[in-house]
Design an enzyme around this catalytic site. Sequence first.
Site, PDB file in Angstrom:
ATOM      1  N   ASP A  18      46.475  41.190  29.612  1.00 52.71           N
ATOM      2  CA  ASP A  18      45.246  40.451  29.853  1.00 52.71           C
ATOM      3  C   ASP A  18      45.060  39.386  28.776  1.00 52.71           C
ATOM      4  OD1 ASP A  18      44.695  41.791  32.136  1.00 52.71           O
ATOM      5  OD2 ASP A  18      43.155  43.102  31.292  1.00 52.71           O
ATOM      6  N   ASP A  51      42.959  38.785  26.438  1.00 55.69           N
ATOM      7  CA  ASP A  51      42.556  39.100  25.070  1.00 55.69           C
ATOM      8  C   ASP A  51      43.537  40.019  24.358  1.00 55.69           C
ATOM      9  OD1 ASP A  51      41.730  41.044  26.996  1.00 55.69           O
ATOM     10  OD2 ASP A  51      40.550  42.033  25.449  1.00 55.69           O
ATOM     11  N   ASP A 109      43.314  31.352  36.645  1.00 61.92           N
ATOM     12  CA  ASP A 109      42.393  31.290  37.784  1.00 61.92           C
ATOM     13  C   ASP A 109      41.076  30.616  37.403  1.00 61.92           C
ATOM     14  OD1 ASP A 109      43.705  32.144  39.976  1.00 61.92           O
ATOM     15  OD2 ASP A 109      42.693  34.056  40.189  1.00 61.92           O
ATOM     16  N   ASP A 160      44.752  48.105  39.312  1.00 66.83           N
ATOM     17  CA  ASP A 160      45.681  48.832  38.460  1.00 66.83           C
ATOM     18  C   ASP A 160      45.775  50.305  38.854  1.00 66.83           C
ATOM     19  OD1 ASP A 160      43.086  49.294  37.766  1.00 66.83           O
ATOM     20  OD2 ASP A 160      43.282  48.672  35.676  1.00 66.83           O
TER      21      ASP A 160
END
Length: 693
Positions: A326, A328, A267, A420
């Site tokens: 995610d 990281d 994104d 979430d």
Amino acid sequence: MAPGLDFSDWWGKDRKKGSPVVVKMENPNYSVVEINGPDSAFRPVEKSRGKNAKQVTWVLLLKAHRAIGCVAWLATVFWALLGTIKKRLIFRQGVAVATEKLGKGKLVLKIIRVFLVISLAILAFEVLAYLKGWRYFESANLHIPSTLNLQGLLHMVYVAWLTFRADYIAPVIQVLSQFCVVLFLIQSVDRLVLCLGCFWIKYKKIKPRIDGDPFRSDDVEAPGYEYPMVLVQIPMCNEREVYEQSISAVCQMDWPKDRILIQVLDDSNDESIQWLIKAEVTKWNQKGVNIIYRHRLIRTGYKAGNLKSAMSCDYVKDYEFVAIFDADFQPNPDFLKLTVPHFKNNPELGLVQARWAFVNKDENLLTRLQNINLCFHFEVEQQVNGAFLNFFGFNGTAGVWRIKALEESGGWLERTTVEDMDIAVRAHLNGWKFIFLNDVKVLCEVPESYEAYRKQQHRWHSGPMQLFRLCLPAIITSKIALWKKANLIFLFFLLRKLILPFYSFTLFCIILPLTMFVPEAELPMWVICYVPVLMSFLNILPAPKSFPFIVPYLLFENTMSVTKFNAMVSGLFQLGSSYEWVVTKKAGRSSESDLLAAAERDSKTMNQPQICRGASETELELLNQLKEQKETAPKPIKKVNKIYRKELALAFLLLTASVRSLLSAQGVHFYFLLFQGVTFLVVGLDLIGEQIS
């Protein structure tokens, strides 16, 4: 101050040696003589006495030197702190003031300022009364003198203030403090029960287990191994620092190539980052990895919108499970083989959540304090709720979902910033069960700067309150058991998401300083000291190496209650800041093992060059241009520290209250308020994220 040592009595003391001797003579011309000891002429000379005196002198000099050094060190630290304050607040050098968007936090800041001004005025009044000898506040039973005993207008005003304080202010503070103390005790009991549940899990060795070989085929005619179809998604947005290591880790997972598809959901609005991610995807695609790159033209809904768009692809119907990481996060190669087997022969299971591990937990004091909180969250909260309730909040990453559970629960919704938790609550209301694997860990990062951590905590505490307002009707009308409804409403949302930041901010940041000026409403010692220390001790148990940081942890948690309370209010009343989503800044750190593996792969690549035949000349030129652009890219400029007005205002409020407690000789209150005020000052000046050894 070194203790006084008086050796004069000890040195001058006569020491008796031997037993007394009585001599009796028959001759009456002689008298009776009692000898207490040997004569001075025969008394041995103590040669070491002068030497010991010199040694004592040197010891005293060394102690004095140490005391002076300690005082000098404290003076240096204090002078450096004053210099920082002068630099950042007066001369405005290197300061970027944290602006409040859409009126965020202005109401809380105004309230704190009002309390600060009132406290300063009362402190000035109390100091003047103290110097005049009006010691009425030292007694619990205030004695109001008659009019004849009044000496001047100022004395009369002071007595009127004492009367007004005892009759009108103290009862209000007492009621509010008692309410907060009750909430504090309820939350402490909840924390204690969770710790007991964790001890029981450790004692009984309760954990999800895999029976047999989960991938062996049950078909007798076609024996072999069957691996389910798994979709892996990596949502990211302008993740220049970490995109490479996350894609690399996911592409090296041990799973059949024809049974896995990796979606890189980018994104990013920076075209240079988009090209870098495309090049990384192309590189792994040429190595035979089934990976694709997706970029949305209409970027709405933040992460939830990104995941929702990816799940709408036609090929998703061919897959049974979806793993989410995610940008990281760096999963181990055996991640899927440790998580996916739990779904076999367990049709009610909708989610398998793994634990986070942090590569930068020892980077500075801020990361160490975050590690304490997150270790307790995973080791105690997630594990206990997963083992006894089969429900917990999805952490948004490092988890595997059954796609059927996502679809039946309504899929990803863009209505909150905690998508979430939203999908986890709706899946729980639809009867799906969750499993938490404490032994499966995925490497990731924690924010290293206070600015990034503050924004992350704001999102994590405003989103649940916003979700609670939206989900409350659905929870009440759902068909789940009554005790599950009560757990969702009272424990999951109200106690752990609303009450915790409310009483932390109100009790320790507002009521406690006010009680210094209103001694009739003084808090008991066990509320200020004993119970908070016990709760901090329980929080640190999952991270035993963090025990030296128990005092900074307690003070920092009280300091962060300002941000959490502000976020909770904005989410509960749907203020503008509750819809704010700021991507957490990453540093792109890797563990030592990952760095060694990457160096080994690079050396093999240099020694054995390979030609990529699947790429056209145009793509190769593009890759070379991107590589040159990446090498010549300027180094990012380190941002200057910011100042935070609410934290600074509370710092001066607490320091003012500490001065007032010093006047009334309340030692424990003085030290607590002093240290808490200094902590607020350090955080307000954004010094908490500085590098330390």
